[in-house]
Design a protein around this motif. Sequence first.
Motif, short mmCIF file in Angstrom:
data_model
loop_
_atom_site.label_atom_id
_atom_site.label_comp_id
_atom_site.label_asym_id
_atom_site.label_seq_id
_atom_site.Cartn_x
_atom_site.Cartn_y
_atom_site.Cartn_z
N ARG A 36 97.99 76.98 0.50
CA ARG A 36 97.15 77.04 1.70
C ARG A 36 97.98 76.77 2.95
O ARG A 36 97.78 77.43 3.98
CB ARG A 36 96.02 76.02 1.59
CG ARG A 36 94.99 76.37 0.51
CD ARG A 36 93.93 75.28 0.38
NE ARG A 36 93.04 75.55 -0.76
CZ ARG A 36 92.06 74.74 -1.14
NH1 ARG A 36 91.85 73.61 -0.48
NH2 ARG A 36 91.30 75.07 -2.16
N GLU A 37 98.89 75.80 2.86
CA GLU A 37 99.73 75.51 4.03
C GLU A 37 100.59 76.73 4.38
O GLU A 37 100.78 77.05 5.55
CB GLU A 37 100.61 74.29 3.72
CG GLU A 37 101.26 73.64 4.93
CD GLU A 37 102.55 74.33 5.33
OE1 GLU A 37 102.98 74.19 6.49
OE2 GLU A 37 103.15 74.99 4.46
N ARG A 38 101.07 77.41 3.37
CA ARG A 38 101.88 78.61 3.58
C ARG A 38 101.03 79.73 4.21
O ARG A 38 101.54 80.55 4.97
CB ARG A 38 102.47 79.07 2.25
CG ARG A 38 103.53 80.16 2.38
CD ARG A 38 104.05 80.60 1.02
NE ARG A 38 104.71 79.49 0.33
CZ ARG A 38 104.23 78.89 -0.76
NH1 ARG A 38 103.07 79.30 -1.27
NH2 ARG A 38 104.89 77.91 -1.34
N ASP A 39 99.73 79.74 3.88
CA ASP A 39 98.84 80.77 4.43
C ASP A 39 98.33 80.42 5.82
O ASP A 39 97.47 81.14 6.36
CB ASP A 39 97.65 80.97 3.49
CG ASP A 39 98.06 81.61 2.16
OD1 ASP A 39 99.14 82.25 2.12
OD2 ASP A 39 97.32 81.45 1.17
N GLY A 40 98.79 79.31 6.38
CA GLY A 40 98.41 78.97 7.74
C GLY A 40 97.39 77.86 7.87
O GLY A 40 96.95 77.55 8.99
N TRP A 41 96.96 77.25 6.77
CA TRP A 41 96.05 76.11 6.86
C TRP A 41 96.74 74.98 7.64
O TRP A 41 97.96 74.84 7.61
CB TRP A 41 95.64 75.63 5.48
CG TRP A 41 94.61 76.49 4.80
CD1 TRP A 41 94.70 77.83 4.57
CD2 TRP A 41 93.35 76.07 4.27
NE1 TRP A 41 93.59 78.28 3.92
CE2 TRP A 41 92.73 77.22 3.71
CE3 TRP A 41 92.68 74.86 4.18
CZ2 TRP A 41 91.47 77.17 3.11
CZ3 TRP A 41 91.44 74.80 3.57
CH2 TRP A 41 90.85 75.95 3.05
N ARG A 42 95.93 74.18 8.28
CA ARG A 42 96.50 73.14 9.15
C ARG A 42 95.60 71.91 9.14
O ARG A 42 94.45 71.95 8.68
CB ARG A 42 96.61 73.67 10.58
CG ARG A 42 95.28 74.15 11.14
CD ARG A 42 95.40 74.83 12.48
NE ARG A 42 94.12 75.42 12.88
CZ ARG A 42 93.11 74.74 13.42
NH1 ARG A 42 93.24 73.43 13.64
NH2 ARG A 42 91.99 75.34 13.76
N PHE A 43 96.15 70.83 9.66
CA PHE A 43 95.37 69.60 9.83
C PHE A 43 94.73 69.62 11.22
O PHE A 43 95.37 70.04 12.19
CB PHE A 43 96.25 68.37 9.69
CG PHE A 43 96.71 68.11 8.29
CD1 PHE A 43 95.85 67.53 7.36
CD2 PHE A 43 97.99 68.46 7.88
CE1 PHE A 43 96.26 67.30 6.06
CE2 PHE A 43 98.41 68.23 6.58
CZ PHE A 43 97.54 67.65 5.67
N SER A 44 93.51 69.15 11.28
CA SER A 44 92.83 69.05 12.57
C SER A 44 92.20 67.67 12.70
O SER A 44 91.99 66.97 11.70
CB SER A 44 91.74 70.12 12.69
OG SER A 44 90.67 69.83 11.81
N LYS A 45 91.92 67.27 13.91
CA LYS A 45 91.26 65.97 14.15
C LYS A 45 90.00 66.21 14.97
O LYS A 45 90.00 66.97 15.94
CB LYS A 45 92.21 65.00 14.85
CG LYS A 45 92.95 65.55 16.05
CD LYS A 45 94.02 64.61 16.51
CE LYS A 45 94.81 65.21 17.68
NZ LYS A 45 95.90 64.34 18.14
#
Length: 618
Positions: A529-538
Motif C-alpha cells: 500500500r505504501e508503494r501504491d501511494g498510501w500515506r499517513f494523515s492526521k
Amino acid sequence: MIIVDSLMVKIALIGLLGIGAQWVAWRTGRPAIALMLIVGILAGPVLGIIDPERDFGALQEPIIKLAVAVILFEGGLSLNFRELRQAGGAVFMMVFIAGPIAWVLGTGAAHYGAGLSWEISALLGGIMIVTGPTVIGPMLRTLRVPSRVRNVLKWEGIVNDPIGALLAVGIYAYITYEGPNANIAAISMDVLAASFLAGLIGAALGYAITWLFPRGHVPEYLKAPFLLITVIGGFVLADLIMHETGLITVTVMGVVMANRQIYSSQALHRFKEDLAVLLISGVFIILSATLDWETVQQFRPQFVIFLILLLFVVRPISVLVALLFSSLPWRERLFIAWIAPRGIVAVAITGLFAIRLVDHGFPGAEALVPLSFAVVIATIFAHGFSAAWVAERLGINEGKGEGILIVGATRWSVALGKILKSLDIEVLMADTSQFALRRARHEDLKVHQGDILDEAHNDHIELGEFQHMIVATDNDSQNQLITADLGPEMGFDQISRLSNDSRGKAKSKVGHGRILFESGTDFNSLLDRERDGWRFSKTNITEIFSAEEYRKNLETDEEPLAVLKEDRRLLFFATDAKPVIENGDVVISFVAPDTPEERKADRAAKEAEKNGDTKSES
C-alpha cells in the motif's frame, strides 16, 4: 510456632518478604530499598520471626559475602566504557577526588560528632565512602534523570564498593599491627599488591569466559551456572589472599565481560538480573533483621550529630569540590551531592570489623554496628523518599517518557516516524542495518544502529524514555522475540508489532504483544500500500468534526493507527485494543492516495487560496 521455627519456612519467608516488598514498591512508586528495610525490621527485632544469627549461625557471614560478590559482579556487567564518553571525567573525580575527601571529612565527623577514637573513626570513615549497586540500582530504577547523572552514580557505587572495603582492610591492619613498628608504607604496599593480584584474577577470569563462550566450549544450558560458579570461585580465591580483595576480583571480571562480546543468548542476561534481584531482596531482609534491641540500645544521642554531618556536610562538600571543574551542569552536581544511600556492603563490612576490633579490646568498637545501621536507615529514607522530589525541584526530572521507539527501518515505518515527528513526538528508529537507516536519517529522524535486545539489556537504550514501542521488522519471529523479551520491561500493553502473516489478527496472544491496526494488516500488505501511494494523515477531532464523522469518511481498508490525547499520550489501535476517540484528540490514520479528481480539486482550492491572499496584500 513449630512451623515458623522451621529454617526452611524462614528461608521461604525471607524470599517472600523481599520480593513482596519490591512488588509493592513497583505498584506504589515507593523506593524498594526503604520498604525492604521496613519489612526486615518488622520480621526481625519487632516480631522476632527471623533471627539470622540464631537461624543461620556460622553460615550467615559467608552467605552475605557471597551474595554481595554476585551483586557486585552483576553491577560490573553494567559498566560499559561507552558510558564514560559523557561522564568519564566526572566518574574519575568522584572516585579519586571525592572518595579521599569523603574519607577525611567522614573521619572527622565520626571523631567529633560520634565521639569515637581516631582509629575507629578512620575505619568508619573509609567504609562510609561506599554506596553500592544494592541501593543505587533500585533507586535509579524508579527515577528518570539525565543519563550522565545515572552513569556517575552507578559507576561511583560499583567502583567505590571494593575501594571502601580495601581502605578499611588497610586501616584495620595498621591499627591492629602488633609488631614493634606499624609501617604505613609496608601495610599499604601489602594491600595494593593484594588488590593488584585480585584485579589480575578478575581480568583473567573475564577474558577466559569471553574466550570460552563464543567458541562453543560451554553449552548454552551450562553457561549461566558455569558463570555463577566462576564468579564465586574467583571471589573466594582472592579473598583467601587478603580479606575483601575478592570484591575487586568480581568487579573487574564484570567490567571485562561488559566490554567484550560473549555472543550468548538473552537468557544469560535475564539470569544474572533475576539472580541479583533475588539476592538483593534476601540479603536486605537478613541484614535488617539482625538489628536486635541490644544493638538499638547502644545508639547514643550524639550519633545524630554524626548522621547530620554525614548527610549535609561530608557528602555535599566532597562531591561539589570534586566536580568543581567538571562539565556537569550545576543542577546535576547538586543532585549527585545529595544522593548517597548506603546498603549491604557498608553494614556487612562494618559488622565484620566491629567483631574483630571488639576482640582486640578497642574501646568504642561496639558502636560501629549501631552506627552503620543508623547510617543505612537514615540515608535510605532520606535519599530514597526525597530523590524524585529533589530532581523535580532541580529541574532534572525527565518525567515519564513520551517518545516512540520504532524497531525496523522500512519505508512504512520511516513514514510513520515522520508524521509522529510532525506532531512534536520524539521518535527513535532502531535497526541493525546502517543502510536501512539511511532513509530515516534523510528524514532527520533520530536513529540507533544495533540489535534492540542487546542494546536494551546493556542499557544503551533507556526504555523508560518511551511510552510505546512499535516492532516492525520484516521477520515475524524476530518481532515476536523482541516483544516477548522486552514486554516484561515496558509492559506488553506498551508494545505493538506488525504481523508478517495475513492471518495476524488470529495470532495476537499474550506474550507476543499487540498486533497493530484493528484489522491486523500484515507487513507485506502495508508495504504494498505504501508503494501504491498510501500515506499517513492526521485529523483533528472537534465538536464540528466528530469521531463518528471521521469514521464515516474512511474509505475501504483505511483505518486509524493511533490517537494523540491532549496530555500527549499516544494510544495505538490493535486487534485487541480500540482507544476511545474524543473531542480534542488527533487521529493518525493510514489512508489511500487521493483520486486524480480529488488531487485536481485540492490544487484548485490551494491556488484560489493563494490568489485570495495575494489580492488582500495588494
